[in-house]
Design an enzyme around this catalytic site. Structure first.
Site, PDB file in Angstrom:
ATOM      1  N   LYS A 171       0.864  -1.179   0.000  1.00  0.00           N
ATOM      2  CA  LYS A 171       0.000   0.000   0.000  1.00  0.00           C
ATOM      3  C   LYS A 171       0.900   1.227   0.000  1.00  0.00           C
ATOM      4  CE  LYS A 171      -3.610   2.345   2.704  1.00  0.00           C
ATOM      5  NZ  LYS A 171      -4.308   2.382   4.009  1.00  0.00           N
ATOM      6  N   ILE A 172       0.938   1.906  -1.120  1.00  0.00           N
ATOM      7  CA  ILE A 172       1.846   3.040  -1.297  1.00  0.00           C
ATOM      8  C   ILE A 172       1.034   4.321  -1.184  1.00  0.00           C
ATOM      9  CG2 ILE A 172       3.553   4.123  -2.788  1.00  0.00           C
ATOM     10  CD1 ILE A 172       4.325   1.310  -1.840  1.00  0.00           C
TER      11      ILE A 172
END
Length: 309
Positions: A171-172
């Protein structure tokens, strides 16, 4: 959502807010209603005990109660991701084992940090993720967020994916997320099973263009965000862009003006929960800010605004 247990997860996996009473106690009946609403929003999965769940304001006993309530009530209707972040590798591992025993399908984990001065080095970060993976034997999503203050470079993320087979999702939600997603996918190849974006999906179109295959937004409007992801993944970019343009003002207002309080405010207005209280030292939304949020929400009518009415 994956078509099988081995297919990579794609789609929309929002963060469940944790409802409290006006006096600040856990509202477990409200939690069940939140989960029911989210399932009806058509989500591909639900993430609990995350930062937008106010996990940093929960006691250990409350975490345990919420884990049991959520897993029991969802009852397999959608997969559940459980956030297990903690500076202590031992405690993170204990949380991971508890989540796995309760039926979680994936874990989310931030790198170990505490305040501004306590950080692990690269070897410590790799060991932290490896031990938590061993404790649960569940797929792990690395949460790369500014909140930790830890810089997770693309080479380090790729190292995590290649050395720890269960670390497959990312999850960026850092500045220039699209550029980092693109670099991560290019460098990691098949080891990157799930490049996701976050931060309320405020950069979703750019991130999808960069190769993201999923998003982790709040519970405010996942029913309106999901078509954007589905259309983009199906190659219908123009439709996705048009749908996103319509909802972006609400996403922007949530992200820039309200934070985690937005989903609660809309869910209270929609009869999902009785109170939109947050725990001190967080403060309630200013009435004018809340009014602006609800004005934008009424123009777009997410399910959360009407679900309980």
């Amino acid at each position: 959502m994956p078509a099988s247990t081995t297919a990579p997860w794609t789609g929309i996996y929002p963060i469940a807010p944790t409802p409290f009473t006006d006096s600040g106690d856990l509202d477990l009946p409200g939690m069940r209603r939140v989960l029911d609403c989210m399932v009806e929003q058509g989500v591909d999965g639900i993430c609990i005990l995350a930062n937008y769940s106010e996990q940093f304001l929960l006691s250990d006993d409350e975490r345990a109660a919420l884990l049991d309530t959520c897993m029991t009530h969802v009852a397999g209707r959608v997969p559940v991701i459980v956030t297990c972040s903690h500076f202590s590798t031992r405690i993170a591992g204990e949380r991971a084992r508890a989540a796995a025993s309760a039926g979680a399908r994936m874990l989310m984990l931030m790198p170990p940090y505490h305040g501004t001065g306590l950080r692990a080095d690269e070897a410590g970060i790799v060991a932290h993720f490896a031990r938590v993976a061993d404790a649960s034997r569940l797929p792990l999503m690395v949460q790369d967020a500014p909140l930790s203050g830890v810089t997770l470079t693309v080479p380090l993320l790729v190292r995590l994916a290649r050395e720890i087979p269960l670390v497959r999702y990312f999850k960026i939600e850092v500045p220039q997320a699209a550029a980092k997603l693109r670099a991560l996918i290019d460098a990691g190849g098949a080891a990157i099973a799930g490049p996701f974006d976050g931060e309320e999906s405020i950069t979703l179109m750019a991130d999808l263009d960069a190769g993201a295959t999923g998003t982790m937004c709040s519970a405010l409007l996942p029913d309106l965000i999901k078509p954007v992801v589905e259309q983009h993944l199906a190659g219908r970019r123009a439709e996705a862009a048009a749908a996103y343009a319509r909802i972006l003002p609400l996403i922007n207002y949530e992200n820039r003006q309200c934070g985690l309080r937005a989903a609660k405010a809309v869910m209270k207005e929609g009869g999902v929960i009785r109170s939109d209280a947050v725990r001190h030292p967080l403060e309630a939304l200013h009435p004018a800010t809340r009014a602006g949020l609800l004005e934008l929400a009424r123009e777009r009518m997410p399910l959360a605004l009407t679900w309980g009415r």
